[in-house]
Design an enzyme around this catalytic site. Structure first.
Site, PDB file in Angstrom:
ATOM      1  N   CYS A  32     -40.444 -35.435 -13.668  1.00 52.44           N
ATOM      2  CA  CYS A  32     -39.073 -35.434 -13.133  1.00 52.44           C
ATOM      3  C   CYS A  32     -38.095 -35.878 -14.212  1.00 52.44           C
ATOM      4  O   CYS A  32     -37.014 -35.303 -14.351  1.00 52.44           O
ATOM      5  CB  CYS A  32     -38.964 -36.372 -11.925  1.00 52.44           C
ATOM      6  SG  CYS A  32     -40.000 -35.903 -10.531  1.00 52.44           S
ATOM      7  N   CYS A  53     -41.469 -40.727 -11.709  1.00 49.07           N
ATOM      8  CA  CYS A  53     -42.165 -39.466 -12.001  1.00 49.07           C
ATOM      9  C   CYS A  53     -41.835 -38.985 -13.416  1.00 49.07           C
ATOM     10  O   CYS A  53     -40.689 -38.646 -13.709  1.00 49.07           O
ATOM     11  CB  CYS A  53     -41.755 -38.432 -10.956  1.00 49.07           C
ATOM     12  SG  CYS A  53     -42.254 -36.746 -11.323  1.00 49.07           S
TER      13      CYS A  53
END
Length: 161
Positions: A85, A82
């Protein structure tokens, strides 16, 4: 012919007995596990980090929903693949260092603990950050809009302490 019927019946009884014993043992083990989980969930306390580092979660029961926290606890649900993230990771590390002894930061990989992510019911998007206060209150943030830049995240943490 009677011998064949006798052996067949005896075999069936032995097989049935072994299956019921196994089922009983499995049922007892399952009941014990549920009982232990109930005991654990009533007294579960989230881990406390005082070293200024983000803890990598290894046991989902440590931060299951409803867990008690001894200090402000920030749970970051993320994944290695991600992009947002990865943008948030250095900010979490910075906050963990800044608030060492005052707040605990825990990283949860949703690929390793999907049931935990689902149990917190923060939606289907990551990063998702859940902040747990000692008074039992909870605040959820999905995405990075409210958490980046680092000053925004710091303001959120400051308002909770």
């Amino acid at each position: 012919m009677k011998k064949i019927a006798f052996f067949a019946a005896a075999s069936a009884l032995v097989l049935a007995a072994s299956c019921s014993t196994k089922s009983t043992q499995e049922a007892d083990a399952a009941a014990e596990a549920v009982e232990q989980e109930t005991v654990n969930s009533t007294v579960a306390v989230a881990p406390v980090a005082t070293d200024g580092k983000v803890l990598e979660l290894t046991d989902a029961s440590l931060v299951a929903p409803g867990v008690n926290v001894e200090q402000l606890t920030v749970i970051d649900f993320n994944a290695v693949w991600c992009g947002p993230c990865r943008q948030l990771t250095p900010v979490l590390e910075e906050m963990a260092a800044k608030y060492a002894g005052k707040a605990t930061f825990i990283s949860v990989d949703v690929d390793k603990f999907p049931e935990l992510f689902e149990a917190y019911n923060v939606g289907n998007s990551i990063p998702a950050v859940v902040i747990l206060s000692t008074d039992g209150k909870r605040q959820d943030y999905v995405g990075t809009a409210e958490l980046l830049p680092a000053e925004a995240f710091q303001a959120i943490i400051d308002s909770k302490l």
